[in-house]
Design a protein around this motif. Structure first.
Motif, PDB file in Angstrom:
ATOM      1  N   THR A 260       6.805  27.892 -53.590  1.00 25.48           N
ATOM      2  CA  THR A 260       5.373  28.096 -53.731  1.00 25.48           C
ATOM      3  C   THR A 260       4.797  27.015 -54.640  1.00 25.48           C
ATOM      4  O   THR A 260       5.518  26.310 -55.347  1.00 25.48           O
ATOM      5  CB  THR A 260       5.085  29.485 -54.310  1.00 25.48           C
ATOM      6  N   LEU A 261       3.466  26.909 -54.612  1.00 21.57           N
ATOM      7  CA  LEU A 261       2.797  25.902 -55.433  1.00 21.57           C
ATOM      8  C   LEU A 261       2.972  26.194 -56.923  1.00 21.57           C
ATOM      9  O   LEU A 261       3.189  25.283 -57.734  1.00 21.57           O
ATOM     10  CB  LEU A 261       1.309  25.852 -55.068  1.00 21.57           C
ATOM     11  N   THR A 262       2.919  27.455 -57.270  1.00 15.06           N
ATOM     12  CA  THR A 262       3.080  27.829 -58.689  1.00 15.06           C
ATOM     13  C   THR A 262       4.486  27.529 -59.190  1.00 15.06           C
ATOM     14  O   THR A 262       4.685  26.964 -60.275  1.00 15.06           O
ATOM     15  CB  THR A 262       2.763  29.324 -58.866  1.00 15.06           C
ATOM     16  N   GLY A 263       5.493  27.870 -58.373  1.00 15.73           N
ATOM     17  CA  GLY A 263       6.875  27.610 -58.770  1.00 15.73           C
ATOM     18  C   GLY A 263       7.182  26.128 -58.872  1.00 15.73           C
ATOM     19  O   GLY A 263       7.867  25.678 -59.791  1.00 15.73           O
ATOM     20  N   GLU A 264       6.656  25.341 -57.924  1.00 14.91           N
ATOM     21  CA  GLU A 264       6.897  23.898 -57.958  1.00 14.91           C
ATOM     22  C   GLU A 264       6.232  23.261 -59.170  1.00 14.91           C
ATOM     23  O   GLU A 264       6.799  22.374 -59.819  1.00 14.91           O
ATOM     24  CB  GLU A 264       6.369  23.268 -56.668  1.00 14.91           C
ATOM     25  N   GLU A 270       8.617  21.616 -66.430  1.00 14.37           N
ATOM     26  CA  GLU A 270       9.867  21.719 -67.180  1.00 14.37           C
ATOM     27  C   GLU A 270      10.613  20.384 -67.203  1.00 14.37           C
ATOM     28  O   GLU A 270      11.163  19.981 -68.231  1.00 14.37           O
ATOM     29  CB  GLU A 270      10.750  22.803 -66.562  1.00 14.37           C
ATOM     30  N   ILE A 271      10.624  19.679 -66.063  1.00 14.88           N
ATOM     31  CA  ILE A 271      11.303  18.376 -66.005  1.00 14.88           C
ATOM     32  C   ILE A 271      10.612  17.361 -66.908  1.00 14.88           C
ATOM     33  O   ILE A 271      11.261  16.609 -67.649  1.00 14.88           O
ATOM     34  CB  ILE A 271      11.354  17.872 -64.552  1.00 14.88           C
ATOM     35  N   VAL A 272       9.267  17.337 -66.887  1.00 11.29           N
ATOM     36  CA  VAL A 272       8.521  16.383 -67.731  1.00 11.29           C
ATOM     37  C   VAL A 272       8.749  16.669 -69.201  1.00 11.29           C
ATOM     38  O   VAL A 272       8.969  15.754 -70.016  1.00 11.29           O
ATOM     39  CB  VAL A 272       7.020  16.436 -67.372  1.00 11.29           C
ATOM     40  N   LYS A 278      13.159  14.557 -75.046  1.00 10.29           N
ATOM     41  CA  LYS A 278      14.587  14.269 -75.165  1.00 10.29           C
ATOM     42  C   LYS A 278      14.840  13.437 -76.417  1.00 10.29           C
ATOM     43  O   LYS A 278      14.194  12.429 -76.661  1.00 10.29           O
ATOM     44  CB  LYS A 278      15.057  13.507 -73.922  1.00 10.29           C
ATOM     45  N   LYS A 279      15.761  13.860 -77.227  1.00 10.65           N
ATOM     46  CA  LYS A 279      16.112  13.175 -78.466  1.00 10.65           C
ATOM     47  C   LYS A 279      17.495  12.554 -78.333  1.00 10.65           C
ATOM     48  O   LYS A 279      18.356  13.113 -77.646  1.00 10.65           O
ATOM     49  CB  LYS A 279      16.087  14.156 -79.637  1.00 10.65           C
ATOM     50  N   PRO A 280      17.698  11.395 -78.990  1.00 13.63           N
ATOM     51  CA  PRO A 280      19.034  10.778 -78.889  1.00 13.63           C
ATOM     52  C   PRO A 280      20.101  11.660 -79.542  1.00 13.63           C
ATOM     53  O   PRO A 280      19.886  12.224 -80.611  1.00 13.63           O
ATOM     54  CB  PRO A 280      18.865   9.453 -79.643  1.00 13.63           C
ATOM     55  N   LYS A 281      21.206  11.715 -78.885  1.00 15.50           N
ATOM     56  CA  LYS A 281      22.309  12.510 -79.389  1.00 15.50           C
ATOM     57  C   LYS A 281      23.105  11.705 -80.419  1.00 15.50           C
ATOM     58  O   LYS A 281      23.539  10.593 -80.160  1.00 15.50           O
ATOM     59  CB  LYS A 281      23.224  12.913 -78.230  1.00 15.50           C
TER      60      LYS A 281
END
Length: 347
Positions: A260-264, A270-272, A278-281
């Motif tokens: 669905t549009l909402t799920g996508e 979440e990916i963005v 993202k922090k360096p490990k």
């Protein structure tokens, strides 16, 4: 005269502390001696209630209790072990029940059969005489088991099977009998609660349904190297159907879930967020090992530089003061022949 007057005044004050046992009220209270209950229909006096609430309630309670005690003393009394006891009559006030009336316990299957056939229960003797042990043993309980163990300390083994464990068979029969009684008890409970049970026995909530068994058999059949292509089908075998069944069977194509549009949109956000936040490990152990390696390399380089300067100074005729990694040569000193050497002579 003054002394007599003081005594009379003191006596009058003491009498004022104790109120009379006669109580007069506009409306006669209802006294139920069976429940030791007094119902007072009179109204409260608002002026006295506002003036002193605690004292007014205490006086009203005292009067009602006095009426109850007067009614108890009017009953016939008797003496029981140096105590005077009054026999209370039956209660007149009907009180509501706190719980519902007890339901009669449902009959078991054997009780229904015995009631229909007119079989009466016979009282069992607690102990019977055992001729083998020559003593009285109980007919039930753990003492009976001890008596059986003492009596059957040896059992006959059949000739055709000398390695047959008769004690194990006897123990298995007893366990089977206990399990059978437990199944019968569960059937009685299910019948009392009007729960339908199969003829094979009582099926608990952990048992699998027919649909689950069919699905499991199809999954097992397809869990081979050929994905069940060369597996023979059983007679009247059914194929598992339903939502999520094809995903369980190996080799079947999984259906693509409808997006669905909402799920996508939620997945993209979440990916963005994961990429931006993202922090360096930081690997502390690896950093420490790299630092040690760099320090070790620096020391070795410094040692090599010091050794080269010493060789150059030695070639120029001056004594080398730098640190040399070469092993020093022996026998370059002068030997004193007058001094005796101690220990083993080195060659």
């Amino acid at each position: 005269m003054d002394i007599v007057k003081e005594v009379l005044e003191k006596q009058q004050k003491d009498l004022q502390k104790y109120k009379p046992i006669t109580v007069e009220k506009p409306l006669e209270p209802t006294v139920d001696i069976g429940h030791l209950l007094v119902s007072d229909p009179n109204y409260f006096d608002e002026e006295q209630l506002k003036a002193d609430r605690e004292q007014y309630v205490l006086d009203v309670t005292r009067d009602n209790v006095q009426l109850l005690i007067n009614s108890v003393w009017e009953l016939p009394t008797e003496r029981v072990e140096e105590s005077i006891v009054a026999k209370l009559p039956g209660p007149r006030t009907v009180l509501p029940r706190a719980r519902k009336l007890p339901v009669p316990k449902p009959l078991t299957k054997w009780q229904e059969f015995a009631q229909a056939k007119g079989i009466k229960k016979r009282t069992r003797d607690k102990k019977v005489y055992d001729e083998v042990l020559e003593k009285w043993v109980p007919t039930y309980g753990y003492q009976r088991f001890k008596a059986e163990k003492e009596r059957d300390w040896v059992l006959d083994v059949p000739q055709n099977d000398p390695y047959r464990d008769m004690f194990k068979e006897k123990r298995d029969l007893r366990i089977e009998r206990v399990a059978k009684n437990e199944v019968a008890r569960m059937k009685n409970i299910a019948r009392a609660k009007k729960i339908a049970t199969p003829r094979t026995g009582f099926v608990g909530p952990d048992s699998a349904s027919a649909k689950q068994l069919i699905t499991a058999s199809n999954v097992v059949k397809a869990s081979t190297a050929s994905v069940g292509v060369f597996q023979e089908s059983l007679p009247n075998e059914k194929q598992a159907r339903g939502i999520g069944v094809k995903e369980l069977i190996p080799g079947e194509k999984r259906k693509k879930k409808a997006s669905t549009l909402t799920g996508e949109k939620r997945r993209n956000i979440e990916i963005v967020n994961k990429v931006l936040n993202k922090k360096p490990k930081i690997d502390i152990e690896r950093a420490i090992s790299l630092q040690k390696a760099e320090a070790r390399a620096a020391r070795e380089a410094a040692d090599d530089d010091g050794g080269d300067d010493g060789e150059r100074r030695k070639k120029g005729g001056k004594k080398s003061k730098g640190f040399s990694r070469k092993k020093p040569k022996g026998g370059q000193g002068k030997r004193n022949h007058s001094k005796r050497s101690v220990g083993r002579k080195r060659r």
